[in-house]
Design an enzyme around this catalytic site. Structure first.
Site, PDB file in Angstrom:
ATOM      1  N   CYS A 123       6.645  58.290  46.366  1.00  0.00           N
ATOM      2  CA  CYS A 123       6.882  57.286  45.323  1.00  0.00           C
ATOM      3  C   CYS A 123       7.655  57.858  44.127  1.00  0.00           C
ATOM      4  O   CYS A 123       8.105  57.102  43.267  1.00  0.00           O
ATOM      5  CB  CYS A 123       5.565  56.688  44.863  1.00  0.00           C
ATOM      6  SG  CYS A 123       4.554  56.107  46.232  1.00  0.00           S
ATOM      7  N   HIS A 263       6.401  53.657  38.349  1.00  0.00           N
ATOM      8  CA  HIS A 263       6.243  53.326  39.766  1.00  0.00           C
ATOM      9  C   HIS A 263       5.196  52.220  39.876  1.00  0.00           C
ATOM     10  O   HIS A 263       4.151  52.277  39.236  1.00  0.00           O
ATOM     11  CB  HIS A 263       5.819  54.569  40.541  1.00  0.00           C
ATOM     12  CG  HIS A 263       5.275  54.259  41.888  1.00  0.00           C
ATOM     13  ND1 HIS A 263       5.940  53.440  42.773  1.00  0.00           N
ATOM     14  CD2 HIS A 263       4.112  54.624  42.494  1.00  0.00           C
ATOM     15  CE1 HIS A 263       5.214  53.326  43.877  1.00  0.00           C
ATOM     16  NE2 HIS A 263       4.103  54.023  43.729  1.00  0.00           N
ATOM     17  N   ASN A 294       3.402  47.568  46.491  1.00  0.00           N
ATOM     18  CA  ASN A 294       3.817  48.941  46.211  1.00  0.00           C
ATOM     19  C   ASN A 294       4.842  49.360  47.273  1.00  0.00           C
ATOM     20  O   ASN A 294       4.485  49.565  48.427  1.00  0.00           O
ATOM     21  CB  ASN A 294       2.575  49.846  46.246  1.00  0.00           C
ATOM     22  CG  ASN A 294       2.896  51.317  46.028  1.00  0.00           C
ATOM     23  OD1 ASN A 294       4.004  51.770  46.265  1.00  0.00           O
ATOM     24  ND2 ASN A 294       1.889  52.065  45.596  1.00  0.00           N
TER      25      ASN A 294
HETATM   26  C1  LIG Z   1      -7.122  51.338  46.490  1.00  0.00           C
HETATM   27  C2  LIG Z   1      -7.948  50.875  45.298  1.00  0.00           C
HETATM   28  C3  LIG Z   1      -7.445  49.527  44.780  1.00  0.00           C
HETATM   29  C4  LIG Z   1      -9.399  50.741  45.717  1.00  0.00           C
HETATM   30  O1  LIG Z   1     -10.190  50.385  44.595  1.00  0.00           O
HETATM   31  P1  LIG Z   1     -11.526  51.168  44.282  1.00  0.00           P
HETATM   32  O2  LIG Z   1     -12.127  50.523  43.128  1.00  0.00           O
HETATM   33  O3  LIG Z   1     -11.195  52.641  44.143  1.00  0.00           O
HETATM   34  O4  LIG Z   1     -12.347  50.893  45.596  1.00  0.00           O
HETATM   35  P2  LIG Z   1     -13.417  51.797  46.318  1.00  0.00           P
HETATM   36  O5  LIG Z   1     -12.795  52.360  47.556  1.00  0.00           O
HETATM   37  O6  LIG Z   1     -14.077  52.744  45.385  1.00  0.00           O
HETATM   38  O7  LIG Z   1     -14.468  50.697  46.703  1.00  0.00           O
HETATM   39  C5  LIG Z   1     -15.168  49.959  45.720  1.00  0.00           C
HETATM   40  C6  LIG Z   1     -15.889  48.829  46.392  1.00  0.00           C
HETATM   41  O8  LIG Z   1     -14.940  47.897  46.900  1.00  0.00           O
HETATM   42  C7  LIG Z   1     -15.063  47.760  48.323  1.00  0.00           C
HETATM   43  N1  LIG Z   1     -13.724  47.680  48.880  1.00  0.00           N
HETATM   44  C8  LIG Z   1     -12.873  48.689  49.181  1.00  0.00           C
HETATM   45  N2  LIG Z   1     -11.728  48.191  49.651  1.00  0.00           N
HETATM   46  C9  LIG Z   1     -11.844  46.846  49.627  1.00  0.00           C
HETATM   47  C10 LIG Z   1     -10.989  45.802  49.968  1.00  0.00           C
HETATM   48  N3  LIG Z   1      -9.737  46.003  50.424  1.00  0.00           N
HETATM   49  N4  LIG Z   1     -11.440  44.533  49.807  1.00  0.00           N
HETATM   50  C11 LIG Z   1     -12.669  44.278  49.344  1.00  0.00           C
HETATM   51  N5  LIG Z   1     -13.540  45.257  49.004  1.00  0.00           N
HETATM   52  C12 LIG Z   1     -13.117  46.525  49.137  1.00  0.00           C
HETATM   53  C13 LIG Z   1     -15.788  49.006  48.780  1.00  0.00           C
HETATM   54  O9  LIG Z   1     -16.510  48.775  49.959  1.00  0.00           O
HETATM   55  C14 LIG Z   1     -16.712  49.264  47.612  1.00  0.00           C
HETATM   56  O10 LIG Z   1     -17.834  48.398  47.696  1.00  0.00           O
HETATM   57  P3  LIG Z   1     -19.293  48.863  47.185  1.00  0.00           P
HETATM   58  O11 LIG Z   1     -19.145  49.106  45.712  1.00  0.00           O
HETATM   59  O12 LIG Z   1     -20.133  47.676  47.506  1.00  0.00           O
HETATM   60  O13 LIG Z   1     -19.601  50.099  47.950  1.00  0.00           O
HETATM   61  C15 LIG Z   1      -7.845  51.901  44.135  1.00  0.00           C
HETATM   62  O14 LIG Z   1      -8.548  53.076  44.444  1.00  0.00           O
HETATM   63  C16 LIG Z   1      -6.438  52.251  43.813  1.00  0.00           C
HETATM   64  O15 LIG Z   1      -5.633  51.403  43.489  1.00  0.00           O
HETATM   65  N6  LIG Z   1      -6.118  53.539  43.831  1.00  0.00           N
HETATM   66  C17 LIG Z   1      -4.783  53.986  43.551  1.00  0.00           C
HETATM   67  C18 LIG Z   1      -3.964  53.758  44.738  1.00  0.00           C
HETATM   68  C19 LIG Z   1      -2.523  53.874  44.470  1.00  0.00           C
HETATM   69  O16 LIG Z   1      -2.036  53.448  43.466  1.00  0.00           O
HETATM   70  N7  LIG Z   1      -1.857  54.450  45.423  1.00  0.00           N
HETATM   71  C20 LIG Z   1      -0.484  54.557  45.396  1.00  0.00           C
HETATM   72  C21 LIG Z   1      -0.076  55.737  44.672  1.00  0.00           C
HETATM   73  S1  LIG Z   1       1.571  55.908  45.016  1.00  0.00           S
END
Ligand SMILES: CC(C)(COP(=O)(O)OP(=O)(O)OC[C@H]1O[C@@H](n2cnc3c(N)ncnc32)[C@H](O)[C@@H]1OP(=O)(O)O)[C@@H](O)C(=O)NCCC(=O)NCCS
EC number: 2.3.1.180
Length: 338
Positions: A123, A263, A294
């Site tokens: 990215c 980004h 993204n």
């Molecule tokens: C991917 C992202 C949105 C996930 O969000 P998060 O808050 O970290 O999610 P988690 O994996 O910790 O999960 C939190 C909860 O949501 C749930 N969950 C995870 N993915 C889910 C989805 N797609 N839909 C619904 N629920 C989801 C999990 O089961 C968890 O539930 P619980 O609290 O009951 O256990 C976030 O981590 C993110 O945006 N990270 C950066 C990614 C990024 O920008 N990458 C590109 C860089 S170039």
């Protein structure tokens, strides 16, 4: 007396002369994805800001999208293809180890006098390419450089992976960089942290996959694997410091900026960066992720194109660009918009 090496030309300034974009035809809303990953439109919107994204169809390959964006950038900049001295193409989703996509693209657009190579910086790739292009123009290695960021992320995503399936998307953006009387691309602030290489990574190498296929002909294609929370923390905290350092290195303060184009990783990461930079309300902030998802290396030029096209930003505006992602790698610079 020993002969000295002749330099081609005197150092000069560089700027972006024109940009181009290609957005795949097919729009995909959250509802269409939610079922496969046991999610909801609301969860996806509140966690990422995304409402819809574009996914490429079979005839919208990496090279087809790159060519469309490149042709538009050439047309808008008024630079004939044969004047391009180098094609720099940033991607992580061109699934042919060799030749470089840049070489094929140069041929397709008629850049017959261009060197060409690909950049793998995920990215951050477009900003890496821009930094290289600027130095080529300043140093005289090329009078004009075509920089392309292009991705077909849907080829490397498991559609059932809850952490990535809703996030990533496809598209291409391109910029023509050429000589300028005034500095139009500031010094790059860049780096990488291989210690965190496993936070965003292809889950298995091609060779591991090949060996798996010997035992299991249905072994799934390698896909992207991401530790979402670790990436989120790194981007929200460390990239704020990089953004501030980028401004300082260019001798600017947040008040001097017209536009901020980070980004398009996640809209909540953009919020954290805006807070960390203490950007005044007058600065226009790119939120292209809402409609495009993204698109990795393509996200910054696509967002720039949207802002210019909508009139929210204009030619001559000062914009802070900040690319970051797998590597973990990052690059920031301030540019004058074309
Ligand atoms: C991917 C992202 C949105 C996930 O969000 P998060 O808050 O970290 O999610 P988690 O994996 O910790 O999960 C939190 C909860 O949501 C749930 N969950 C995870 N993915 C889910 C989805 N797609 N839909 C619904 N629920 C989801 C999990 O089961 C968890 O539930 P619980 O609290 O009951 O256990 C976030 O981590 C993110 O945006 N990270 C950066 C990614 C990024 O920008 N990458 C590109 C860089 S170039």
């Amino acid at each position: 007396m020993r002969a000295s090496i002749q330099q081609g030309s005197e150092p000069r300034h560089a700027r972006i002369l024109g940009i181009g974009a290609y957005r795949p035809r097919m729009g995909v809303g959250n509802e269409e994805i939610a079922g496969l990953i046991d999610s909801t439109d609301e969860w996806i919107r509140t966690r990422s800001g995304i409402r819809s994204r574009r996914w490429a169809s079979a005839d919208e390959g990496v090279l087809e999208m790159a060519e469309a964006a490149a042709r538009q950038a050439l047309e808008r900049s008024g630079v004939p293809a044969e004047q391009i001295g180098c094609v720099v193409l940033a991607t992580i989703s061109h699934f042919r180890q060799t030749p470089a996509a840049a070489s094929v693209l140069a041929h397709r657009i008629g850049a017959v006098n261009a060197g060409s190579f690909d950049v793998s910086a995920a990215c951050a790739g477009f900003c890496y390419g821009l930094a290289v292009a600027k130095d080529f123009v300043r140093g005289g290695s090329a009078s004009t450089v075509l920089v392309v960021g292009v991705e077909r992320m849907t080829d490397m995503i498991d559609p059932r992976d809850r952490g990535t399936a809703f996030l990533f998307a496809d598209g291409a953006g391109a910029a023509v960089v050429g000589a300028s009387a005034e500095p139009g691309i500031g010094p790059v602030v860049w780096g990488s942290d291989g210690e965190q290489a496993d936070t965003i990574t292809q889950d298995r190498s091609w060779l591991e996959w090949r060996d798996e296929l010997d035992k299991d002909p249905d072994a799934p294609f390698p896909v992207l694997s991401m530790k979402g929370q670790a990436v989120f923390r790194w981007a929200s905290v460390s990239m704020g410091a990089v953004a501030r350092r980028t401004l300082r290195t260019s001798g600017l303060s947040p008040e001097d900026l017209d536009v901020f184009i980070p980004h398009q990783a996640n809209d909540r990461i953009t919020d954290a960066l805006v807070r960390s930079l203490r950007l005044p309300d007058s600065v226009v902030v790119a939120r292209d992720i809402v409609e495009q998802g993204n698109t990795s290396a393509a996200s910054i030029p696509l967002a720039m194109d949207s802002l210019l096209d909508s009139g929210r930003a204009k030619s001559g505006d000062l914009a802070l660009l900040l690319g970051f992602g797998a590597g973990l790698s990052f690059a920031g610079q301030v540019v004058t918009l074309p």
